[in-house]
Design an enzyme around this catalytic site. Sequence first.
Site, PDB file in Angstrom:
ATOM      1  N   CYS A 102       0.849  -1.204   0.000  1.00  0.00           N
ATOM      2  CA  CYS A 102       0.000   0.000   0.000  1.00  0.00           C
ATOM      3  C   CYS A 102       0.878   1.245   0.000  1.00  0.00           C
ATOM      4  CB  CYS A 102      -0.916  -0.021   1.229  1.00  0.00           C
ATOM      5  SG  CYS A 102      -1.965   1.438   1.351  1.00  0.00           S
ATOM      6  N   CYS A 127      -0.514   4.157   1.978  1.00  0.00           N
ATOM      7  CA  CYS A 127      -0.328   4.019   3.432  1.00  0.00           C
ATOM      8  C   CYS A 127       1.087   4.388   3.832  1.00  0.00           C
ATOM      9  CB  CYS A 127      -0.545   2.569   3.883  1.00  0.00           C
ATOM     10  SG  CYS A 127      -2.130   1.867   3.472  1.00  0.00           S
ATOM     11  N   ASP A 128       2.065   3.845   3.098  1.00  0.00           N
ATOM     12  CA  ASP A 128       3.438   3.815   3.586  1.00  0.00           C
ATOM     13  C   ASP A 128       4.409   4.705   2.813  1.00  0.00           C
ATOM     14  OD1 ASP A 128       2.414   1.895   5.267  1.00  0.00           O
ATOM     15  OD2 ASP A 128       3.027   0.226   3.996  1.00  0.00           O
TER      16      ASP A 128
END
Lengths: 235, 330
Positions: B149, B152-153
Site C-alpha cells: 500500500c 499508506c506507507d
Amino acid sequence: MSLLDDRTRQEVQKALTAMTEPVKLVLFTQGEFGSLECEYCRETRQLAEEVAALSDKLTLEVRYFSKDIEAAQALGVDKIPAIAVLRDGKAPHDFGVRLFGIPSGYEFGTFVQSILLVSHAKHDLSPHTLEQLAQLKQPVHIQVFVTPTCPYCPRAVLLAFRLAVASPLVRADMVEAIEFPHLSSRYQVHGVPRTVINEVIHIEGAVPEGLLMEELMQVNDEAQMQRLRELHRST
Amino acid sequence: MADSLELAFALNNAAPEQIWDVIVVGGGPAGATAALYLARADLKTLVIDRGLTAGALGLTGRIANYPGVPEEISGAELLYRMRQQAERFGATFLQDKVQSVDLESDPKLVFANTGTYSARVAVIATGSMGRSQRVKGEDELLGRGVSYCATCDGAFFRGQEVAVAGNTDEAIEEALFLTRFASRVHFLCPTPQLKAPEHLVHELTAQPNVKLYLGATLREILGTDQVTGVRVNLRSEGEIVLPVSGVFVYLQGGRPITDFLGGQLPLSETGCLQVDAEFRTALPGVYAVGDVLCNHIKQAVVAAAEGASAAMSIEKVLRRRKQIAVDWSK
C-alpha cells in the site's frame, strides 16, 4: 476557515445522534502558532472544536501540555497533539482510548467512531475474546501506528479501542506515525498499520480479532515477554 | 501530511446507511453481467472492483470472438462496454479493494478501503488472478520495507529509492503516488508491456524520477532487518541488483482470489469456490460466478453467462418467485 465541509458536518452530526451517554474530549495542545514543537496542534484543536459543536452530548476540554502536567500524567499523555476520549455524565469513566496526532484523512472516521464507542460502550467482541481478556494478569498498552492515507488503519485502531472499552486493563492509542518520527524509529515503523503491544509485541497489518488476541495474550507469559524484550534490544 | 489534510475529513468507516439488494465483489465479465441483469430487474446493485485492468479480461489485448462484437477490441474496452450497459440499468460501480467480508451476518457485510457496505445478497466474482507464491524475502521483510500500500506507507520513504513490481493500473497509480516522496521509483513490469490505459502509461513514463523496466521479474527482496535492495531478472540484460529501501508489490498470478473470505466458504483442493447449479455457495444468500470457480472454460462469454444465470437465481429468491423469470418486463 472551517476544516469540515458542510456535507461532512451533516454526516457527523447525524452519526453523533447515536450517542447514548455524554462524552468529554480532553485535548492536549501547545504552541499552536506554527511552532516546531507541535506541527498540527492548531488544526487538531480546531477539528475537535468543530466536532464537539455537533452534539450537545459532546464537550471539549482544552489543556496545555506544558502547564497541565498533572492532568497529562493522569491521562497518560506524553506527546501532543493528544485527545483523550472519556465517558462523561453521571458515570464518568476513562476506558483508555487515546488519539495522538491529528485524526485526519481515514482516521477522522476513527475519531468519530471512538466517540460513539465510548458513549455506548458496545464493543461487539466475541465471547472467546472476552474470556481471554478476563484472564489478563497485567496492564496492556496497545499502540497502533497509522498514517492518514492508510485505508486499512481504522480497522486496526478500532479493534484496539474496542478491546480498551471491554477491559479495564487495556489502554489503546492511535499514533500518527509521521507526526512522531522518534516513535516510528523506536518501534521500527516502516509500514502501517503496525500495532505495538507492551513495547515488544509487534503486529503488521489490520489483523482479525482472533489473531490479535493470540499475540496480545503473550503478555501473560512473563518468560516469553522477557525473550521478546531481549530480542527487541538486540535489533 | 499537508496533502492529506487537504483530502478532507471523510467518514470512510462510518456505519453504512444503505443496504443494497446485492453486492457483487469483482467487476469482470461475470460480475458485470450479473450486475447488468440484477439492475435491470430493479435490484439495487453495487459492484466493488479494483479497476478495469485488474482481472483477466481487462488485461487481454485483443478479443475477436465475443458474440455480437464483430470488431477486434481490447478486453478492457469490452469490459468497459459491459459496465456502461449495467450502469445504464442503474448498477453502481465502485473502484475499491475488498479487504474482508462477513457472509454469515444479515445483511452481509463487505469491508472495503472506502467503507463498509451491506447487502441482502453477495456475489463473489473475483476471478483467478491471485498470486500463487511469494518472492523470496517478501514475508520476512513485510513491514520492514515491503509494502502492498503506497498510499499508506509512501511517506516513510521520503528521499529514498523504492521499487514497484506490477503491470496494472493499480500498480501505476501507486507508483505515481510514490513519486511525491521517493527520490527514484524503479518500476518493475513483469511483462513486455504495461497492461494499463494509455493515459496512465504516459503519466508514469513522463515522471522524471521513474525508471521503467519492461520484462523485469522480481526474484528476491534483499536485506536482513530492513530492505536493502532487490534482485531482478531483466529479459534483455540478465540479472541486476537495485539498491532500494522499499518494495511495493502489486503482482498477479493464477490462483482464485479467495483470501478476503477468511475461510467462510469451503474451497476445493485447488482453492476454488464451489457452487450448485444456480451458483449458490454453502452459505445462504452468497453466490459465486466466473473464474473463481475454476470448473469451466476460461472464456469471457462463459463467465458472463454464469453472471446472468446467478442474477436470475438471485432475483427469484429476493422476489420470492417459485421459478426463475427470464423476462422481467412482463
